[in-house]
Design a protein around this motif. Structure first.
Motif, PDB file in Angstrom:
ATOM      1  N   GLU A 293       0.847  -1.187   0.000  1.00 32.86           N
ATOM      2  CA  GLU A 293       0.000   0.000   0.000  1.00 32.86           C
ATOM      3  C   GLU A 293       0.891   1.249   0.000  1.00 32.86           C
ATOM      4  OE1 GLU A 293      -2.516   1.817  -0.138  1.00 32.86           O
ATOM      5  OE2 GLU A 293      -4.325   0.593  -0.137  1.00 32.86           O
ATOM      6  N   ALA A 294       0.263   2.407  -0.083  1.00 32.67           N
ATOM      7  CA  ALA A 294       1.009   3.666  -0.185  1.00 32.67           C
ATOM      8  C   ALA A 294       1.875   3.935   1.036  1.00 32.67           C
ATOM      9  CB  ALA A 294       0.045   4.833  -0.405  1.00 32.67           C
ATOM     10  N   GLY A 295       1.443   3.489   2.218  1.00 27.48           N
ATOM     11  CA  GLY A 295       2.237   3.698   3.426  1.00 27.48           C
ATOM     12  C   GLY A 295       3.604   3.055   3.331  1.00 27.48           C
ATOM     13  N   GLU A 296       3.665   1.893   2.682  1.00 25.81           N
ATOM     14  CA  GLU A 296       4.958   1.230   2.494  1.00 25.81           C
ATOM     15  C   GLU A 296       5.821   1.959   1.471  1.00 25.81           C
ATOM     16  OE1 GLU A 296       2.584  -2.132   4.340  1.00 25.81           O
ATOM     17  OE2 GLU A 296       2.129  -0.698   2.753  1.00 25.81           O
ATOM     18  N   ILE A 297       5.180   2.519   0.415  1.00 28.54           N
ATOM     19  CA  ILE A 297       5.958   3.280  -0.577  1.00 28.54           C
ATOM     20  C   ILE A 297       6.661   4.441   0.126  1.00 28.54           C
ATOM     21  CG2 ILE A 297       5.897   4.630  -2.703  1.00 28.54           C
ATOM     22  CD1 ILE A 297       5.117   1.789  -3.225  1.00 28.54           C
TER      23      ILE A 297
END
Length: 368
Positions: A293-297
């Motif tokens: 998800e975007a949090g990991e990016i």
């Protein structure tokens, strides 16, 4: 006899109707939720944990580069070295504004504006500011099409390169691939904002993506800038709004030369933003939810400073989804040993840039 037969048929049909399962209606959103819930999320941080942080970081960074098509672009441009040509120069009093074209692929010359602050000596911080979806690709550098455009740029604080030059930074405002003169001839004739749709579809045929193209462009611009401009390589900052924020997010995740990232009005969970709201095709990375998800990016920027600059009333990137994504980013920064290097700034407005939150963060995290 006919009456008896008719009554039997009617009784049978009523009985079948009462006992049969009702035929459900197709729910587009419901189907999407089931798809998203079933995604692999192979590199979700909670599947690794803090003790496996280095393994997670290196594995996901490689996977994201592959998903964007960076390897495909690199194979098409072996040994590539960017070139640049200056087109003009304008003295603004507080800065010199120059137009350049920088060659970022063998057949791609990208227009950029470079802002040089006046009265500043020695290497200074470099700010890269990719733009969002607009016909005007030069708004960040204070170039406007008309008074309405000026009002939108200044009131929305989108003149980020101007702000940077006034603070003594060198700023580069590139035209993103698929905008301005890099649109297709058809879209230029029709005066369409961008060629993002055509760019996406053609890229997909060979395993590339518009985000990958634009991140590649940022990397090649940075290659050239670090050699040819009076900039401090310890302070390379990227920040843009909306589509420019998306490029900022991914570029910092992949390129560790970028010392600080501040995506504006572009950070939220993929499911909670582009998953259910109408967005430009260029935002989508095939299979991204099977990776993360975007949090990991955002977490791939760790331990370098990261600040998501969001609006409390942004309908495209809802603040609830931004907070959900940021909770994952915060956990990753803790695992990297730099919990104080990431923030979520929430401005009191909608889909725009918030310079107060951005510049407060930048000045607190500059390498002295």
């Amino acid at each position: 006899m006919k009456r008896i037969f008719f009554a039997f048929c009617l009784t049978f049909l009523v009985a079948v109707g009462l006992n049969a399962q009702p035929v459900g209606e197709f729910s587009y959103d419901g189907h999407s939720r089931r798809m998203y819930a079933g995604s692999e999320m192979r590199y979700a941080f909670d599947k690794f944990g803090a003790e496996r942080y280095p393994e997670w970081r290196d594995s996901l960074r490689g996977a994201i580069a592959g998903a964007l098509g960076m390897d495909v672009i690199a194979r098409a441009n072996p040994g590539f070295v960017p070139e640049a040509v200056q087109l003009d120069m304008e003295d603004l009093g507080y800065a010199v504004r120059q137009r350049w074209k920088i060659k970022t692929e063998e057949d791609v010359w990208l227009p950029v504006i470079i802002m040089f602050p006046k009265g500043v000596n020695g290497p200074v911080p470099l700010l890269l500011t990719p733009h969002g979806h607009a016909k005007n690709t030069e708004r960040a550098a204070g170039v406007y099409m008309n008074e309405e455009d000026r009002k939108k740029g200044e009131e929305g604080e989108r003149d980020i390169a101007v702000q940077a030059a006034k603070f003594g930074f060198v700023a580069i405002a590139p035209t993103e691939r698929g905008f301005g003169e890099t649109r297709s001839a058809t879209d230029i004739t029709a005066d369409n904002t961008s060629s993002c749709r055509d760019l996406m579809l053609r890229d997909l045929l060979v395993g590339r993506t518009p985000v990958g193209d634009r991140v590649w462009d940022i990397m090649r611009i940075l290659d050239w800038a670090l050699v040819n401009l009076p900039v401090d390589s310890r302070n390379v900052i990227i920040t843009g709004n909306s589509g420019g924020g998306t490029v900022s997010l991914y570029a910092a995740a992949l390129d560790e030369r970028i010392s600080m990232s501040l995506p504006g009005s572009a950070f939220a969970t993929f499911e909670g933003s582009i998953g259910f709201r109408r967005h430009c095709e260029c935002n989508y990375i095939p299979g991204i939810l099977n990776l993360c998800e975007a949090g990991e990016i955002a977490g791939l920027t760790a331990p370098r400073p990261f600040c998501a600059v969001n609006g409390a009333y942004d309908k495209l990137f809802p603040i609830e989804s931004a907070r959900e994504a940021f909770s994952v980013t915060k956990e990753i920064y803790g695992a990297s040993g730099s919990p104080d290097n990431c923030e979520l700034y929430v401005g009191d407005g909608g889909h725009r840039y918030y310079k107060k939150g951005a510049w407060d963060f930048i000045f607190r995290h500059l390498v002295k």
